[in-house]
Scaffold this motif. Structure first.
Motif, mmCIF file in Angstrom:
data_model
loop_
_atom_site.group_PDB
_atom_site.id
_atom_site.type_symbol
_atom_site.label_atom_id
_atom_site.label_comp_id
_atom_site.label_asym_id
_atom_site.label_seq_id
_atom_site.Cartn_x
_atom_site.Cartn_y
_atom_site.Cartn_z
ATOM 1 N N TYR A 468 -0.724 -0.188 2.429
ATOM 2 C CA TYR A 468 -0.346 0.369 3.715
ATOM 3 C C TYR A 468 -0.666 -0.495 4.918
ATOM 4 N N ILE A 469 -1.503 -1.494 4.722
ATOM 5 C CA ILE A 469 -2.047 -2.151 5.903
ATOM 6 C C ILE A 469 -1.017 -2.929 6.698
ATOM 7 N N GLY A 470 0.028 -3.394 6.021
ATOM 8 C CA GLY A 470 1.077 -4.077 6.759
ATOM 9 C C GLY A 470 0.571 -5.333 7.414
ATOM 10 N N GLY A 471 1.075 -5.635 8.564
ATOM 11 C CA GLY A 471 0.784 -6.920 9.155
ATOM 12 C C GLY A 471 -0.437 -6.981 10.052
ATOM 13 N N ASN A 472 -1.138 -5.886 10.223
ATOM 14 C CA ASN A 472 -2.248 -5.965 11.163
ATOM 15 C C ASN A 472 -3.395 -6.798 10.613
ATOM 16 N N LYS A 597 -7.047 19.895 -2.873
ATOM 17 C CA LYS A 597 -5.592 19.740 -2.708
ATOM 18 C C LYS A 597 -5.282 18.565 -1.788
ATOM 19 N N ARG A 598 -6.066 18.465 -0.731
ATOM 20 C CA ARG A 598 -5.840 17.403 0.224
ATOM 21 C C ARG A 598 -6.099 16.034 -0.433
ATOM 22 N N ARG A 599 -7.138 15.999 -1.246
ATOM 23 C CA ARG A 599 -7.436 14.772 -1.955
ATOM 24 C C ARG A 599 -6.350 14.456 -2.978
ATOM 25 N N GLY A 600 -5.853 15.524 -3.633
ATOM 26 C CA GLY A 600 -4.797 15.346 -4.619
ATOM 27 C C GLY A 600 -3.547 14.738 -3.987
ATOM 28 N N ASP A 601 -3.240 15.231 -2.813
ATOM 29 C CA ASP A 601 -2.110 14.710 -2.037
ATOM 30 C C ASP A 601 -2.298 13.247 -1.701
ATOM 31 N N ALA A 602 -3.480 12.950 -1.214
ATOM 32 C CA ALA A 602 -3.779 11.574 -0.812
ATOM 33 C C ALA A 602 -3.720 10.654 -2.028
ATOM 34 N N PHE A 603 -4.219 11.143 -3.149
ATOM 35 C CA PHE A 603 -4.141 10.339 -4.376
ATOM 36 C C PHE A 603 -2.687 10.036 -4.717
ATOM 37 N N ALA A 604 -1.860 11.094 -4.690
ATOM 38 C CA ALA A 604 -0.453 10.919 -5.062
ATOM 39 C C ALA A 604 0.212 9.902 -4.137
ATOM 40 N N ARG A 605 -0.094 9.991 -2.864
ATOM 41 C CA ARG A 605 0.485 9.047 -1.910
ATOM 42 C C ARG A 605 0.025 7.629 -2.176
ATOM 43 N N ALA A 606 -1.277 7.504 -2.384
ATOM 44 C CA ALA A 606 -1.829 6.166 -2.587
ATOM 45 C C ALA A 606 -1.241 5.537 -3.846
ATOM 46 N N PHE A 607 -1.217 6.302 -4.912
ATOM 47 C CA PHE A 607 -0.721 5.724 -6.160
ATOM 48 C C PHE A 607 0.777 5.439 -6.075
ATOM 49 N N SER A 608 1.521 6.344 -5.425
ATOM 50 C CA SER A 608 2.964 6.088 -5.253
ATOM 51 C C SER A 608 3.191 4.819 -4.450
ATOM 52 N N ALA A 609 2.353 4.633 -3.440
ATOM 53 C CA ALA A 609 2.522 3.442 -2.610
ATOM 54 C C ALA A 609 2.257 2.180 -3.424
ATOM 55 N N HIS A 610 1.231 2.227 -4.248
ATOM 56 C CA HIS A 610 0.961 1.077 -5.113
ATOM 57 C C HIS A 610 2.153 0.819 -6.030
ATOM 58 N N LEU A 629 -1.631 -1.354 -14.779
ATOM 59 C CA LEU A 629 -0.994 -0.233 -14.095
ATOM 60 C C LEU A 629 -1.723 1.078 -14.416
ATOM 61 N N LEU A 630 -2.073 1.254 -15.662
ATOM 62 C CA LEU A 630 -2.762 2.481 -16.056
ATOM 63 C C LEU A 630 -4.180 2.527 -15.489
ATOM 64 N N GLU A 631 -4.775 1.376 -15.380
ATOM 65 C CA GLU A 631 -6.111 1.319 -14.822
ATOM 66 C C GLU A 631 -6.081 1.625 -13.323
ATOM 67 N N LEU A 632 -5.030 1.139 -12.685
ATOM 68 C CA LEU A 632 -4.866 1.386 -11.247
ATOM 69 C C LEU A 632 -4.819 2.887 -10.977
ATOM 70 N N ARG A 633 -4.134 3.599 -11.850
ATOM 71 C CA ARG A 633 -4.030 5.045 -11.680
ATOM 72 C C ARG A 633 -5.409 5.703 -11.772
ATOM 73 N N GLU A 634 -6.176 5.305 -12.765
ATOM 74 C CA GLU A 634 -7.512 5.897 -12.908
ATOM 75 C C GLU A 634 -8.390 5.540 -11.713
ATOM 76 N N GLU A 635 -8.245 4.320 -11.246
ATOM 77 C CA GLU A 635 -9.038 3.895 -10.101
ATOM 78 C C GLU A 635 -8.678 4.692 -8.856
ATOM 79 N N CYS A 636 -7.374 4.925 -8.699
ATOM 80 C CA CYS A 636 -6.919 5.711 -7.549
ATOM 81 C C CYS A 636 -7.512 7.120 -7.609
ATOM 82 N N LEU A 637 -7.512 7.696 -8.795
ATOM 83 C CA LEU A 637 -8.109 9.030 -8.949
ATOM 84 C C LEU A 637 -9.578 8.991 -8.544
ATOM 85 N N ARG A 638 -10.282 7.997 -9.032
ATOM 86 C CA ARG A 638 -11.705 7.911 -8.713
ATOM 87 C C ARG A 638 -11.909 7.672 -7.228
#
Ligand code: ATP
Ligand code: PAU
Ligand code: MN
Length: 922
Positions: A468-472, A597-610, A629-638
Motif C-alpha cells: 500500500y505504501i506507494g511512492g511516499n 471482525k475488524r481485524r478479519g476485514d483488515a486481514f482480508a484486505r492486506a492479503f488481497s493486496a499482496h 504464497l501460503l506462508e504469506l497468508r499465515e503471516e498476514c493472519l498472525r
C-alpha cells in the motif's frame, strides 16, 4: 461433481451420527457432526488468557502475556491535515529494544533499525526434554547476542531531515540500548547513545543529531559501508540479486564462494564505482558526477515536477525522439551500419533542441524526462562497462536509489552493459538497492554477530503495509495492531490504484545494434521499491539447514514455480475464493467480536493486496513459489493477531478421532504383518483428506461428518495409487525371499493435519515403527497454520492416545512426553511395556503448511542426526514442497492430492489420487 463427493452422498444415508470406520468395523457412540459442535471458542480464548504471539519464525517464537499496548499520549498528525497520507507520529510508542544505523546521503537518508523480540524463553517442558534427549546445547546461539528480532528499512528525504529525527524519536530509537561500541541487551541506556552513521550527512548533521536527540554520531567510511552492505546482502539474502532484461526480472543465485571480484556501482546523487575483491578488500576505481541527483535536479528544473516519482512516472509516457538527435536525423533516416549504429540510435541526447526554434515550454515534460533518464542511465552503464573492462570484471552490481526498482531504468542500464561488452559483462541489481551503506554502517557495530549470519537464519517477511505504501518516502511508524488496522482502512483506496499492471511493449529492434528503446515502458510506476520489494528481515539464529538433505545447494523447496502466469492465476483464484471461509473461521476463533471482525476485514484486505501485487509482478518479493504464497497468508493472519484460526475445529476433530482410535488399533492388531502395513499406509493416505487448505475438502466438510468422510475416503483406496511404491517400501520393511528386512533406527514423521490425519493416520503408523524397535520423532509445526497440528499440541494428543495403547504409552514415557500428562490413565495390562524405544515430538521451525528444509529448528536438525528414515506426509510438506527433494536417507512421501490441477500436473492423475513415493537414500 467429482467422484468422491458423489460417493460420499450415497454413503451418507443412515449413518445417524454413529461411527463405523469403513472396513475396519467397530461402533462407538459419538456424534461427530462438525457443524453441530457450535463453538467452544470463547472458552478456549478465556483459557488462553488472550495470549498473544509475536509474528516470528523458528524457536524464538514465544507468547507474551499481553498484547503490546499502544501508547497514544502525545500522538499527533504531522504536517498538512489535507494530505492523503499524513505521517502519524506516536512519540511515546516504542519497539522492544531497537538498534539503529544511518546513511545520510546527498538526496536521501537511509535508516536500518533492528527491533528485538522480547527475550523470555518459553518455559515449555517438551522443549526442555527434547533438548536433553537430543543433546542440544546452546552453543550456536551464544555467539549471537541478538537472539532473534527484525531488521527494518526506512528512508527519508535529506531535505526533510526533521521527519527523520521525529521518526527516530517516535520509535525511541535514540535510546537504543547501546553504550560505546557494543550491543547491550539489558536495560535501556540512559547516557550518551552512539549511533553509527555513514554518508556525507554523518559529518554535516552530527551536531543536529546531538542537539535534537542527544545522539552522538559515530562516523563510518562510506565506501567501506557500501562494500560491507553489498557483501552481506549477496551472501546472506537468498533472492537479492537479479538481472533485468526486456522487462523480465530473473533472480541470480550467487555462490558466496564465487562472489569476488565484482564491480559495485552505487548510483546515488553521484555515482561511485568500486572494485570489490573480498570482505573489506576493495578500491574505488571511478565515479561520475552525472548520477541520480543530476536526473532529479535537471528534471525538476526542466519539468516543474514536485517529486522524483512524478518525474519518473512522466518518463513512462515519454517519447525521447522529439528531443534527442538520432543517427537517422543526421543520416537522412538511414542506419550508419558500417559502424553498427541503427537509425534509431541516439546520436546526441537533447541534440534536437539545438536545431529547432523551440522554447522549453514547447517540449512535453514526458519527453524531457525520458530523454534525461536515458541519457543518464546509458552514460552510467557505459562508464561501468569501461571500468569492468579495465579490470577484467564480468559482474557489475548496481545499487543506489536512482534505480528505484524501476523496470525501464534497469533495462536501459542492462542494455548499455550488454551492448558495449558484447555480452561479456552482466548487469545485476539488488533488491535492497539503496540500503547498502546503511546496512554496512549497521554491521560496523562490533560483536552483534550479524555479519556471521547465514542465509538460512534470515527469514524475509512482507508486512501488510508493503503493497500500500506507494511512492511516499516513508510511512507512519506502524507497529501497533490498532494503528495497522486503521491505516489499512485508510489506505485501501491507494492500494487499489497501484495494482494496475505495468504494460510492456514488445521488443522492437532493427537488429543493427545501438540503443534501441528498451521494451519495458508503461504508464504506471511500480510502487516504491524500498517498501515493496524489500521486506522486514526476521533474524532467527536458531534455524539450520536440515542435515539430511542430499545437496542443500541445489535443493529447491517449491515444486511449482509460480512464474508461469497461468499457475499463479489459478492459485490467486483458489486463495481468493478460500478467503471468506478463512476469515469466518479466524473471526470465530477470536470469539466473533466486533474487534475480531475488524481485524478479519483488515486481514482480508492486506492479503488481497499482496495477492494483487504479486499477480502484477510475481517476482516482487523475490522468487515466488507456492510455499511462499501460503506462508504469506499465515503471516498476514498472525499480523492481525489471529493466532490460531482453526483452534476449535482442531480440538473437535482431535476429540472425535481419539474416540475411535482404540477400535482402529484393535482392528489393525488383528491383521497379519503384510495386511497391517498396507492398511496403515492406506490409513495415512485416507486420513490425509482432512485438509482445510483444500477447497474440495472444505466443500466436503460442509456435507458430512468427519467420520463419514474418513470412511468414504478409506473405501477409495484401491491400488495402484497415482504414485505407488508401496511394494518397494514393503520389501524394505518386511524383507522378501532374497532380502532381509531393514531395521530402521530412527524415523522422522513429518505430520500434517490435526484430527483424523494425525490421530487415525500417522499415530498408528508411528506405533508400528515403535513396535518394530524404531525410534519415532513426530515433526510438527512450531506455529499454527490452517488446521495443521503443532508441536505444542501433539504431546496432549499422544497422551490421550496412550491411554488406550501400551505401545504408545511406553514409547511416550521413554520419550519424555508423559511425565505429568498421565495421571488419569485407565490401567491396562503391561504386556508390551518392555518395549520402550522413545516416541518424541520436535517442532520444525515453521508456521506454514509447507516446509523449506533449509530453515528448520535446531531441535529438528539435532533429531535428524540419527535418523535413517524420513516420512513426509500431506500435500504441503510432501507435494507442494519437497516432492523432488533428495535425502541422504530413505524417504517416504505420502499424500492425497486434493486438487485437480496439481494432480494433473504432478502425477498425471485426478483429484483424490494418492501418492506413496519411496526413495532409497541417495
Ligand atoms: N523519493 C525520492 N526522493 C528523492 N530522490 C529519489 C527518490 N527515490 C529515488 N531517488 C533517486 O535516488 C537518488 C538518491 O539515491 P541514494 O539515496 O542512493 O543516494 P544518496 O546517498 O542520497 O547520494 P550520495 O551517495 O551521492 O550522497 C536521488 O538523487 C534520486 O535520483
Ligand atoms: C561524493 C559521493 C561519494 C557521496 O556519496 C558520491 O556522490 C559520488 O561518488 N559522487 C561522484 C563523484 C565523482 O567521482 O565524480
Ligand atoms: Mn549515498
Amino acid at each position: 461433481m467429482d467422484n468422491l463427493t458423489e460417493d460420499h452422498q450415497e454413503r451418507n444415508i443412515g449413518i445417524d451420527g454413529h461411527i463405523n470406520i469403513g472396513n475396519i468395523g467397530g461402533e462407538v457412540n459419538h456424534n461427530f457432526d462438525t457443524e453441530k459442535t457450535a463453538s467452544s471458542t470463547a472458552l478456549a480464548r478465556e483459557e488462553l488468557g488472550e495470549k498473544d504471539m509475536s509474528p516470528v519464525a523458528g524457536n524464538s517464537m514465544h507468547r507474551s502475556s499481553s498484547r503490546p499496548q499502544l501508547d497514544l499520549s502525545g500522538a499527533a498528525i504531522q504536517g498538512n491535515f489535507e494530505e492523503k497520507d499524513p505521517t502519524i507520529l506516536l512519540p511515546n510508542q516504542s519497539d522492544d529494544i531497537s538498534h539503529l544505523a544511518l546513511d545520510i546521503g546527498g538526496s536521501l537518508i537511509k535508516l536500518v533499525y533492528f527491533s528485538r523480540h522480547e527475550n523470555q524463553p518459553v518455559n515449555d517442558r517438551r522443549r526442555k526434554i527434547i533438548k536433553a534427549r537430543l543433546g542440544i546445547t546452546n552453543s550456536n546461539r551464544m555467539s549471537y547476542p541478538i537472539l532473534g528480532g527484525r531488521l527494518h528499512f526506512v528512508k527519508f528525504e535529506t531535505a526533510k531531515i526533521n521527519e527523520c529525527l521525529d521518526f527516530i524519536y517516535s520509535k525511541q530509537l535514540h535510546h537504543s540500548g547501546m553504550d560505546s561500541r557494543h550491543w547491550q541487551s539489558e536495560s535501556p541506556n540512559t547516557g550518551n547513545t552512539i549511533i553509527k552513521a555513514t554518508g556525507g550527512g554523518a559529518y554535516k548533521f552530527a551536531d543536529l543529531f546531538k542537539e535534537r536527540l542527544g545522539i552522538s554520531i559515530e562516523k563510518e567510511d562510506e565506501m567501506n559501508c557500501l562494500v560491507a552492505g553489498a557483501n552481506f546482502l549477496l551472501k546472506a539474502i537468498r533472492h537479492e540479486a537479479f538481472t533485468h532484461k526486456e522487462g523480465q526480472k530473473e533472480f541470480v543465485q550467487i555462490d558466496s564462494n564465487d562472489l569476488f571480484p565484482y564491480l559495485l556501482v552505487n548510483i546515488g546523487s553521484g555515482v561511485s564505482m568500486i572494485k570489490v575483491d573480498g570482505d573489506g578488500i576493495y578500491q574505488r576505481v571511478s565515479g561520475t558526477n552525472v548520477g541520480g541527483g543530476t536526473y532529479w535536479g535537471l528534471g525538476k528544473l526542466l519539468t516543474k515536477c514536485k517529486s522524483f516519482d512524478e518525474l519518473l512516472e512522466l518518463s513512462q509516457r515519454g517519447d525521447n525522439r522529439t528531443i534527442d538527435m538520432l543517427v537517422g536525423d543526421i543520416y537522412g533516416g538511414m542506419d550508419y551500419s558500417k559502424i553498427g549504429l541503427s537509425a534509431s540510435t541516439i546520436a546526441s541526447s537533447f541534440g534536437k533542441a539545438i536545431s529547432e526554434n523551440k522554447e522549453l515550454e514547447d517540449y512535453r515534460p514526458e519527453d524531457i524526462s525520458l530523454s534525461l533518464l536515458r541519457m543518464i542511465s546509458y552514460n552510467i552503464g557505459q562508464i561501468s562497462y569501461l571500468n569492468a573492462l579495465r579490470f577484467g570484471l564480468k559482474r557489475i552490481f548496481f545499487g543506489g536509489f536512482f534505480i528505484r526498482g524501476h523496470a525501464y531504468t534497469m533495462d536501459t542500464i542492462s542494455f548499455a552493459v550488454q551492448f558495449w561488452s558484447k555480452g561479456q559483462a552482466q548487469a545485476m541489481f539488488l533488491r535492497h538497492e539503496g540500503f547498502l551503506g546503511a546496512l554496512g554502517a549497521f554491521m560496523s557495530y562490533e560483536k552483534h554477530g550479524l555479519d556471521d549470519l547465514m542465509v538460512h537464519q534470515l527469514v524475509e517477511r512482507f508486512p501488510m503495509g508493503a503493497p500500500y505504501i506507494g511512492g511516499n518516502v516513508h510511512g507512519p511508524p506502524l507497529g501497533d495492531l490498532n494503528e495497522k488496522i486503521s491505516w489499512m482502512e485508510k489506505f485501501v483506496q491507494k492500494g487499489t490504484e497501484i495494482t494496475a499492471p505495468v504494460p510492456m511493449t514488445p521488443p522492437g529492434t532493427t537488429g543493427l545494434g545501438g540503443f534501441e528503446v528498451p521494451s519495458s515502458k508503461g504508464d504506471t510506476l511500480r510502487p516504491d521499491a524500498s517498501k515493496l520489494n524489500v521486506g522486514v528481515l526476521h533474524l532467527v539464529p536458531s534455524l539450520e539447514v536440515f542435515p539430511l538433505l542430499a545437496d542443500p545447494k541445489t535443493y529447491e523447496p517449491n515444486t511449482i514455480d509460480l512464474s508461469d502466469h497461468g499457475e499463479l492465476e489459478y492459485w490467486f483464484t483458489v486463495l481468493s475464493e478460500h478467503m471468506p471461509d478463512l476469515v469466518d473461521k479466524a473471526v470465530a476463533s477470536e470469539g466473533g467480536t466486533e474487534d475480531a471482525k475488524r481485524r478479519g476485514d483488515a486481514f482480508a484486505r492486506a492479503f488481497s493486496a499482496h495477492l494483487a501485487r504479486l499477480m502484477e509482478e510475481p517476482a516482487a518479493y523475490g522468487k515466488l513459489g507456492l510455499a511462499n504464497l501460503l506462508e504469506l497468508r499465515e503471516e498476514c493472519l498472525r499480523e492481525f493477531h489471529f493466532l490460531d484460526a482453526y483452534r476449535s475445529i482442531k480440538q473437535r476433530e482431535n476429540e472425535a478421532s481419539l474416540a475411535v482410535l482404540p477400535d482402529l488399533l484393535m482392528e489393525i492388531d488383528s491383521m497379519d504383518e503384510e495386511t497391517r502395513l498396507l492398511t496403515l499406509i492406506e490409513g495415512v493416505l485416507a486420513a490425509n483428506i482432512f485438509d482445510w487448505g483444500s477447497r474440495a475438502c472444505v466443500d466436503l466438510y460442509h456435507k458430512g461428518t468427519i467420520i463419514e468422510i474418513y470412511r468414504m475416503s478409506r473405501n477409495k483406496m484401491q491400488r495402484p495409487w497415482g504414485v505407488d511404491d508401496f511394494d518397494i517400501f514393503k520389501e524394505r520393511m518386511l524383507g522378501s525371499a532374497g532380502k532381509k528386512p531393514r531395521q530402521y533406527k530412527r524415523a522422522l514423521l513429518f505430520v500434517d493435519n490435526s484430527g483424523a490425519d494425525v490421530v487415525l493416520g500417522m499415530l498408528p503408523l508411528a506405533r508400528e515403527f515403535l513396535r518394530r524397535g524404531t525410534e519415532v520423532v513426530l515433526v510438527a509445526n512450531s506455529l499454527p497454520a490452517l488446521n495443521d497440528v503443532t508441536a505444542m499440541e501433539l504431546p496432549d494428543i499422544v497422551a490421550e492416545a496412550a491411554k488406550h495403547c501400551d505401545v504408545l504409552r511406553g514409547a511416550a514415557e521413554a520419550g519424555g512426553l508423559l511425565v505429568d500428562a498421565m495421571i488419569n490413565i485407565q490401567d491396562s495390562p503391561t504386556r508390551e511395556r518392555s518395549i520402550s524405544v522413545p516416541l518424541m515430538v520436535v517442532e520444525n521451525g515453521c508456521g506454514s503448511p509447507c516446509i523449506d528444509l533449509r530453515q528448520v529448528s535446531s531441535e529438528l536438525a539435532a533429531a535428524a542426526k540419527d535418523a535413517d528414515l524420513i516420512i513426509l506426509e500431506g500435500m504441503g510438506r510432501a507435494l507442494h514442497t519437497n516432492y523432488n527433494a533428495k535425502f541422504k536417507c530413505d524417504a517416504l512421501k505420502l499424500a492425497m492430492v486434493k486438487n485437480q490441477r496439481l494432480a494433473a500436473k504432478l502425477i498425471n492423475g485426478n483429484i483424490y489420487d494418492c501418492v506413496c513415493r519411496f526413495e532409497p537414500a541417495s
